[in-house]
Scaffold this motif. Sequence first.
Motif, PDB file in Angstrom:
ATOM      1  N   PRO A 250       0.046  47.433   0.336  1.00  0.00           N
ATOM      2  CA  PRO A 250      -0.222  47.670   1.767  1.00  0.00           C
ATOM      3  C   PRO A 250       0.738  46.919   2.674  1.00  0.00           C
ATOM      4  CG  PRO A 250      -1.906  46.252   0.797  1.00  0.00           C
ATOM      5  CD  PRO A 250      -1.090  46.778  -0.337  1.00  0.00           C
ATOM      6  N   GLN A 251       1.208  45.756   2.218  1.00  0.00           N
ATOM      7  CA  GLN A 251       2.178  44.991   2.999  1.00  0.00           C
ATOM      8  C   GLN A 251       3.279  44.490   2.073  1.00  0.00           C
ATOM      9  OE1 GLN A 251       0.788  42.205   6.110  1.00  0.00           O
ATOM     10  NE2 GLN A 251      -1.274  42.661   5.381  1.00  0.00           N
ATOM     11  N   ILE A 252       4.516  44.607   2.543  1.00  0.00           N
ATOM     12  CA  ILE A 252       5.662  44.097   1.804  1.00  0.00           C
ATOM     13  C   ILE A 252       6.426  43.164   2.733  1.00  0.00           C
ATOM     14  CG2 ILE A 252       7.920  44.698   0.865  1.00  0.00           C
ATOM     15  CD1 ILE A 252       5.723  45.164  -1.084  1.00  0.00           C
ATOM     16  N   ARG A 253       6.709  41.960   2.235  1.00  0.00           N
ATOM     17  CA  ARG A 253       7.370  40.967   3.084  1.00  0.00           C
ATOM     18  C   ARG A 253       8.758  40.593   2.573  1.00  0.00           C
ATOM     19  NH1 ARG A 253       3.138  38.192   5.811  1.00  0.00           N
ATOM     20  NH2 ARG A 253       1.752  39.830   6.578  1.00  0.00           N
ATOM     21  N   ASN A 254       9.264  41.287   1.545  1.00  0.00           N
ATOM     22  CA  ASN A 254      10.610  40.923   1.098  1.00  0.00           C
ATOM     23  C   ASN A 254      11.654  41.499   2.050  1.00  0.00           C
ATOM     24  OD1 ASN A 254      11.428  43.636   0.105  1.00  0.00           O
ATOM     25  ND2 ASN A 254       9.900  43.282  -1.500  1.00  0.00           N
ATOM     26  N   ARG A 255      12.866  40.944   2.003  1.00  0.00           N
ATOM     27  CA  ARG A 255      13.892  41.289   2.990  1.00  0.00           C
ATOM     28  C   ARG A 255      14.371  42.725   2.886  1.00  0.00           C
ATOM     29  NH1 ARG A 255      17.829  36.051   2.561  1.00  0.00           N
ATOM     30  NH2 ARG A 255      18.172  36.988   0.509  1.00  0.00           N
ATOM     31  N   LYS A 256      14.299  43.307   1.696  1.00  0.00           N
ATOM     32  CA  LYS A 256      14.752  44.682   1.531  1.00  0.00           C
ATOM     33  C   LYS A 256      13.623  45.699   1.665  1.00  0.00           C
ATOM     34  CE  LYS A 256      18.865  43.839  -1.303  1.00  0.00           C
ATOM     35  NZ  LYS A 256      19.808  44.464  -0.353  1.00  0.00           N
ATOM     36  N   ASN A 257      12.415  45.197   1.935  1.00  0.00           N
ATOM     37  CA  ASN A 257      11.251  46.082   2.034  1.00  0.00           C
ATOM     38  C   ASN A 257      11.121  46.937   0.773  1.00  0.00           C
ATOM     39  OD1 ASN A 257       9.018  46.767   3.641  1.00  0.00           O
ATOM     40  ND2 ASN A 257       9.983  48.683   4.267  1.00  0.00           N
ATOM     41  N   ASP A 258      11.423  46.345  -0.376  1.00  0.00           N
ATOM     42  CA  ASP A 258      11.464  47.061  -1.648  1.00  0.00           C
ATOM     43  C   ASP A 258      10.098  46.995  -2.324  1.00  0.00           C
ATOM     44  OD1 ASP A 258      13.644  48.093  -3.808  1.00  0.00           O
ATOM     45  OD2 ASP A 258      12.043  46.977  -4.807  1.00  0.00           O
ATOM     46  N   ASP A 259       9.616  48.153  -2.793  1.00  0.00           N
ATOM     47  CA  ASP A 259       8.281  48.215  -3.387  1.00  0.00           C
ATOM     48  C   ASP A 259       8.240  49.266  -4.489  1.00  0.00           C
ATOM     49  OD1 ASP A 259       5.584  47.928  -3.872  1.00  0.00           O
ATOM     50  OD2 ASP A 259       4.957  49.167  -2.176  1.00  0.00           O
ATOM     51  N   ALA A 260       7.965  48.838  -5.715  1.00  0.00           N
ATOM     52  CA  ALA A 260       7.764  49.788  -6.811  1.00  0.00           C
ATOM     53  C   ALA A 260       6.383  50.418  -6.652  1.00  0.00           C
ATOM     54  CB  ALA A 260       7.872  49.081  -8.154  1.00  0.00           C
ATOM     55  N   THR A 261       6.293  51.733  -6.795  1.00  0.00           N
ATOM     56  CA  THR A 261       5.021  52.418  -6.529  1.00  0.00           C
ATOM     57  C   THR A 261       4.359  52.979  -7.785  1.00  0.00           C
ATOM     58  OG1 THR A 261       6.188  54.497  -6.063  1.00  0.00           O
ATOM     59  CG2 THR A 261       5.771  53.025  -4.197  1.00  0.00           C
ATOM     60  N   ASN A 262       5.038  52.894  -8.937  1.00  0.00           N
ATOM     61  CA  ASN A 262       4.422  53.359 -10.187  1.00  0.00           C
ATOM     62  C   ASN A 262       5.010  52.563 -11.352  1.00  0.00           C
ATOM     63  OD1 ASN A 262       6.907  54.719 -11.040  1.00  0.00           O
ATOM     64  ND2 ASN A 262       6.395  56.252  -9.486  1.00  0.00           N
ATOM     65  N   GLU A 263       4.488  52.798 -12.543  1.00  0.00           N
ATOM     66  CA  GLU A 263       4.888  52.009 -13.711  1.00  0.00           C
ATOM     67  C   GLU A 263       6.370  52.183 -14.029  1.00  0.00           C
ATOM     68  OE1 GLU A 263       4.747  49.310 -16.673  1.00  0.00           O
ATOM     69  OE2 GLU A 263       3.098  49.764 -15.278  1.00  0.00           O
ATOM     70  N   ILE A 294       3.375  38.756  -1.049  1.00  0.00           N
ATOM     71  CA  ILE A 294       3.554  38.495   0.387  1.00  0.00           C
ATOM     72  C   ILE A 294       3.494  37.007   0.709  1.00  0.00           C
ATOM     73  CG2 ILE A 294       2.617  40.745   1.023  1.00  0.00           C
ATOM     74  CD1 ILE A 294       0.031  39.351   1.829  1.00  0.00           C
ATOM     75  N   ASN A 295       2.911  36.209  -0.176  1.00  0.00           N
ATOM     76  CA  ASN A 295       2.747  34.784   0.121  1.00  0.00           C
ATOM     77  C   ASN A 295       3.953  33.939  -0.256  1.00  0.00           C
ATOM     78  OD1 ASN A 295       0.014  35.020   1.072  1.00  0.00           O
ATOM     79  ND2 ASN A 295      -0.629  35.259  -1.051  1.00  0.00           N
ATOM     80  N   SER A 296       4.752  34.392  -1.227  1.00  0.00           N
ATOM     81  CA  SER A 296       5.850  33.547  -1.692  1.00  0.00           C
ATOM     82  C   SER A 296       7.236  34.172  -1.550  1.00  0.00           C
ATOM     83  CB  SER A 296       5.630  33.166  -3.162  1.00  0.00           C
ATOM     84  OG  SER A 296       5.637  34.324  -3.991  1.00  0.00           O
ATOM     85  N   ALA A 297       7.329  35.448  -1.217  1.00  0.00           N
ATOM     86  CA  ALA A 297       8.647  36.093  -1.128  1.00  0.00           C
ATOM     87  C   ALA A 297       9.539  35.404  -0.099  1.00  0.00           C
ATOM     88  CB  ALA A 297       8.488  37.571  -0.784  1.00  0.00           C
ATOM     89  N   ALA A 298       8.976  35.065   1.053  1.00  0.00           N
ATOM     90  CA  ALA A 298       9.781  34.487   2.131  1.00  0.00           C
ATOM     91  C   ALA A 298      10.323  33.109   1.783  1.00  0.00           C
ATOM     92  CB  ALA A 298       8.956  34.403   3.412  1.00  0.00           C
ATOM     93  N   THR A 299       9.687  32.404   0.839  1.00  0.00           N
ATOM     94  CA  THR A 299      10.135  31.063   0.452  1.00  0.00           C
ATOM     95  C   THR A 299      10.928  31.090  -0.848  1.00  0.00           C
ATOM     96  OG1 THR A 299       8.048  30.610  -0.714  1.00  0.00           O
ATOM     97  CG2 THR A 299       8.176  29.989   1.603  1.00  0.00           C
ATOM     98  N   GLY A 300      11.455  32.238  -1.191  1.00  0.00           N
ATOM     99  CA  GLY A 300      12.233  32.333  -2.429  1.00  0.00           C
ATOM    100  C   GLY A 300      11.384  32.280  -3.672  1.00  0.00           C
ATOM    101  N   GLY A 301      10.104  32.648  -3.537  1.00  0.00           N
ATOM    102  CA  GLY A 301       9.183  32.650  -4.665  1.00  0.00           C
ATOM    103  C   GLY A 301       8.540  31.305  -4.937  1.00  0.00           C
TER     104      GLY A 301
END
Length: 422
Positions: A250-263, A294-301
């Motif tokens: 529902p929310q993506i916070r990485n810089r490329k807005n990249d999101d895998a949607t299936n296996e 969403i909690n750790s992407a902005a801090t480099g994981g």
Amino acid sequence: MEPESEAGACTSVGSSKADARVHSLHSRGQSKESCLSIHLVANPLRSVFHARSRCAGPRRVRVSMSKPIALVGMLAVACAAGCNRQVQHSPDVWAVVNGKEIRKDEVEKYYRTRINPEGQAPSQEEALSLKLNVLDELINNEILIERAKKLNLEASDGEVEDKFTELKSPFTEDEFRRQLKERGVSVDDLKRDLRRQLSIQKLLNREVVAKISITDQDVADFYNANKAQFNVAEPQFRIAQIVVTPRKEPQIRNRKNDDATNEAEAQRKVKMLMDRLNSGADFAQLAMDYSEDINSAATGGDMGYVPESALNQSDPALKKAVLGLKPGQVSQPIQLKEGYRILKLITRESPGLRGLAEPQVQQTIRDTLRNRKEQLLRAAYLAIARDEARSTNYLAQQVIETAGKLPDGASADTAVKPVGQQ
């Protein structure tokens, strides 16, 4: 704060992180006086000129010296009429700061960036409350921008271009354009915002940050008063992660807005990440670009320090992977129910009391004290700046006048639609 008045009317004068947790080493109305009376207090001679030229208008008035009371009365009435005239703003003006209008469209633009168009729509009260918060931030920014200009601290074109290039660098041209389109922001909008942010930062660096000084004695006093916080009771593991899930988030916070949607997409993404890591790519940069947490992407994981007791309660596969790593090493992909994780062990802490001589202890204390002082001075500086500014929040006035009902044009329904459907 006072309402904006026409020229000649009577007016008044003109992120480091939050407090760092030390134990992160081991855990995670305008005055009722008339214009005449105000000028008389400030400068009796100048007040007569202003009273005639600004309040009484261009007409010549012959006054008998035997009737001074009549003169005072005429001037007071004329001045009061001038002081009570207010500039009429259009309904889409939601605030005015030192004569500059902040319009509804600008508030709506920033409001849209703070809500999830695919999530549950906020209630009308929630939407209006958030818009009031956005508007208050814009008022503060406008006040600080004006101060920066007066002190010749406005960001230069070169500084704006350098920051723009830095923000754009992780993306391809198509990815960058898509990001802007999804947020309803043009390149000019972004550069204008960057100029404002950089200008405010330059102002605060000079007026606030430069005034902060942390001495060795400050560090020692803090350590001695909080020594128990530096006692590590059990082994600690500082871990970073990259998360990939086989479903649309529902929310993506990485810089490329990249999101895998299936296996299948998730497996391809994990393989791409491992190939790049094995080729020497920086773990933190990849996490910021691709991690779906969403909690750790902005801090480099970076998840901070995880105590061994917490690790014992996690998935056995995660615990086994962490315990098998040496500081600096990266794990193979770990498949869990919710998706895939790639872990990096940054450092491992043994139990015991951390001494003041340890560089990490000293740096943590300095960061903590600096952040505290900076927050305090920023708040005080902004309070002074707002006191000296002339601003009116018309949206807030409407909310009070309507007892919390939404003013026309402030409805949540129109604000949560995706860009392009407004």
